[in-house]
Design a protein around this motif. Structure first.
Motif, mmCIF file in Angstrom:
data_model
loop_
_atom_site.group_PDB
_atom_site.id
_atom_site.type_symbol
_atom_site.label_atom_id
_atom_site.label_comp_id
_atom_site.label_asym_id
_atom_site.label_seq_id
_atom_site.Cartn_x
_atom_site.Cartn_y
_atom_site.Cartn_z
ATOM 1 N N UNK A 198 0.791 -1.225 0.000
ATOM 2 C CA UNK A 198 0.000 0.000 0.000
ATOM 3 C C UNK A 198 0.820 1.271 0.000
ATOM 4 N N UNK A 199 2.107 1.172 0.310
ATOM 5 C CA UNK A 199 2.970 2.349 0.347
ATOM 6 C C UNK A 199 3.394 2.746 -1.064
ATOM 7 N N UNK A 200 3.458 4.037 -1.313
ATOM 8 C CA UNK A 200 3.993 4.576 -2.560
ATOM 9 C C UNK A 200 5.435 4.958 -2.306
ATOM 10 N N UNK A 201 6.298 4.649 -3.256
ATOM 11 C CA UNK A 201 7.718 4.967 -3.096
ATOM 12 C C UNK A 201 8.340 5.297 -4.446
ATOM 13 N N UNK A 202 9.485 5.916 -4.394
ATOM 14 C CA UNK A 202 10.245 6.269 -5.585
ATOM 15 C C UNK A 202 11.317 5.219 -5.814
ATOM 16 N N UNK A 203 11.503 4.862 -7.067
ATOM 17 C CA UNK A 203 12.565 3.941 -7.458
ATOM 18 C C UNK A 203 13.336 4.567 -8.607
ATOM 19 N N UNK A 204 14.605 4.834 -8.374
ATOM 20 C CA UNK A 204 15.490 5.269 -9.442
ATOM 21 C C UNK A 204 16.302 4.040 -9.849
ATOM 22 N N UNK A 205 15.961 3.396 -10.979
ATOM 23 C CA UNK A 205 16.598 2.136 -11.360
ATOM 24 C C UNK A 205 18.103 2.260 -11.561
ATOM 25 N N UNK A 206 18.830 1.273 -11.018
ATOM 26 C CA UNK A 206 20.278 1.215 -11.193
ATOM 27 C C UNK A 206 20.716 -0.090 -11.846
ATOM 28 N N UNK A 207 19.965 -1.194 -11.624
ATOM 29 C CA UNK A 207 20.312 -2.502 -12.167
ATOM 30 C C UNK A 207 19.034 -3.279 -12.488
ATOM 31 N N UNK A 208 19.120 -4.159 -13.482
ATOM 32 C CA UNK A 208 17.993 -5.012 -13.879
ATOM 33 C C UNK A 208 18.500 -6.442 -13.985
ATOM 34 N N UNK A 209 17.709 -7.392 -13.485
ATOM 35 C CA UNK A 209 18.071 -8.798 -13.608
ATOM 36 C C UNK A 209 17.393 -9.440 -14.816
ATOM 37 N N UNK A 264 13.292 8.108 -12.926
ATOM 38 C CA UNK A 264 12.676 7.852 -11.626
ATOM 39 C C UNK A 264 11.259 7.335 -11.812
ATOM 40 N N UNK A 265 10.983 6.183 -11.178
ATOM 41 C CA UNK A 265 9.673 5.559 -11.224
ATOM 42 C C UNK A 265 8.899 5.889 -9.961
ATOM 43 N N UNK A 266 7.592 5.946 -10.083
ATOM 44 C CA UNK A 266 6.718 6.046 -8.921
ATOM 45 C C UNK A 266 6.036 4.699 -8.785
ATOM 46 N N UNK A 267 6.233 4.049 -7.632
ATOM 47 C CA UNK A 267 5.763 2.679 -7.450
ATOM 48 C C UNK A 267 4.809 2.579 -6.263
ATOM 49 N N UNK A 268 3.888 1.602 -6.351
ATOM 50 C CA UNK A 268 2.993 1.283 -5.249
ATOM 51 C C UNK A 268 3.221 -0.177 -4.880
ATOM 52 N N UNK A 269 3.573 -0.405 -3.638
ATOM 53 C CA UNK A 269 3.945 -1.735 -3.179
ATOM 54 C C UNK A 269 2.745 -2.651 -2.992
ATOM 55 N N UNK A 270 2.947 -3.913 -3.364
ATOM 56 C CA UNK A 270 2.012 -4.996 -3.058
ATOM 57 C C UNK A 270 2.574 -5.839 -1.913
ATOM 58 N N UNK A 271 3.724 -5.427 -1.352
ATOM 59 C CA UNK A 271 4.357 -6.162 -0.261
ATOM 60 C C UNK A 271 5.468 -7.060 -0.769
ATOM 61 N N UNK A 272 5.795 -8.055 0.005
ATOM 62 C CA UNK A 272 6.912 -8.939 -0.308
ATOM 63 C C UNK A 272 6.638 -9.794 -1.541
ATOM 64 N N UNK A 273 7.675 -9.943 -2.360
ATOM 65 C CA UNK A 273 7.623 -10.853 -3.505
ATOM 66 C C UNK A 273 8.558 -12.031 -3.264
ATOM 67 N N UNK A 274 8.888 -12.257 -2.014
ATOM 68 C CA UNK A 274 9.814 -13.326 -1.652
ATOM 69 C C UNK A 274 11.234 -12.807 -1.602
ATOM 70 N N UNK A 275 12.001 -13.361 -0.698
ATOM 71 C CA UNK A 275 13.378 -12.893 -0.533
ATOM 72 C C UNK A 275 13.395 -11.434 -0.127
ATOM 73 N N UNK A 276 14.282 -10.667 -0.750
ATOM 74 C CA UNK A 276 14.391 -9.246 -0.417
ATOM 75 C C UNK A 276 13.749 -8.370 -1.494
ATOM 76 N N UNK A 277 12.721 -8.911 -2.165
ATOM 77 C CA UNK A 277 12.069 -8.178 -3.246
ATOM 78 C C UNK A 277 10.703 -7.637 -2.825
#
Length: 141
Positions: A13-24, A92-105
């Motif tokens: 439910x939290x909105x956060x900013x993500x400035x991408x640095x790496x992609x898997x 810079x991306x504006x993101x809305x969290x759905x919570x944990x996606x497993x691990x540290x994601x």
């Protein structure tokens, strides 16, 4: 000198900013300069070894095609690191969290500066598939 913050899970439910640095790969994680590692919500890409997990949709596109499509949407490759992540200097991306996606994601819906939904943009590349089980977004335009 670039300092990376420890990856953290952003509460649902939290909105956060993500400035991408790496992609898997084609559905993430996207490493954010602000700390989180984002797994894009509502889509599925092949794993980097070319396989698909049995419980998820399996696109025809290769994992490299999907990863490179995401990298292009995030401004293009700037190199790679020793773990195989592609380095980007994304918008810079504006993101809305759905919570944990497993691990540290953190699973999240992210928007590009244009307002376009990144999961929808990836679906339009035809390198990932919509994952109905997790799709909570609006219809892609």
């Amino acid at each position: 000198m670039l300092i990376f913050l420890a990856a953290s899970i952003v509460a649902a439910g939290q909105t956060f900013t993500c400035t991408p640095t790496h992609v898997w790969d084609g559905d993430g994680p996207i490493w954010c300069a602000e700390g989180p590692h984002v797994r894009l919500s509502g889509i599925a890409a092949r794993e980097m070894d070319g396989t698909c997990r049995t419980n998820q949709p399996c696109p025809d596109a290769s994992p490299i095609e999907a990863r490179d499509a995401l990298v292009r949407l995030l401004g293009g490759a700037r190199g790679s690191n020793s773990t195989g992540h592609v380095v980007v200097a994304g918008p810079r991306l504006t993101c809305r969290s759905e919570g944990s996606a497993g691990g540290n994601r953190t699973a999240a819906w992210c928007r590009l500066p244009t307002g376009a939904d990144l999961s929808c943009a990836m679906i339009r590349t035809r390198t990932v598939l919509r994952w109905n089980r997790y799709w909570k977004g609006a219809a892609c335009q």
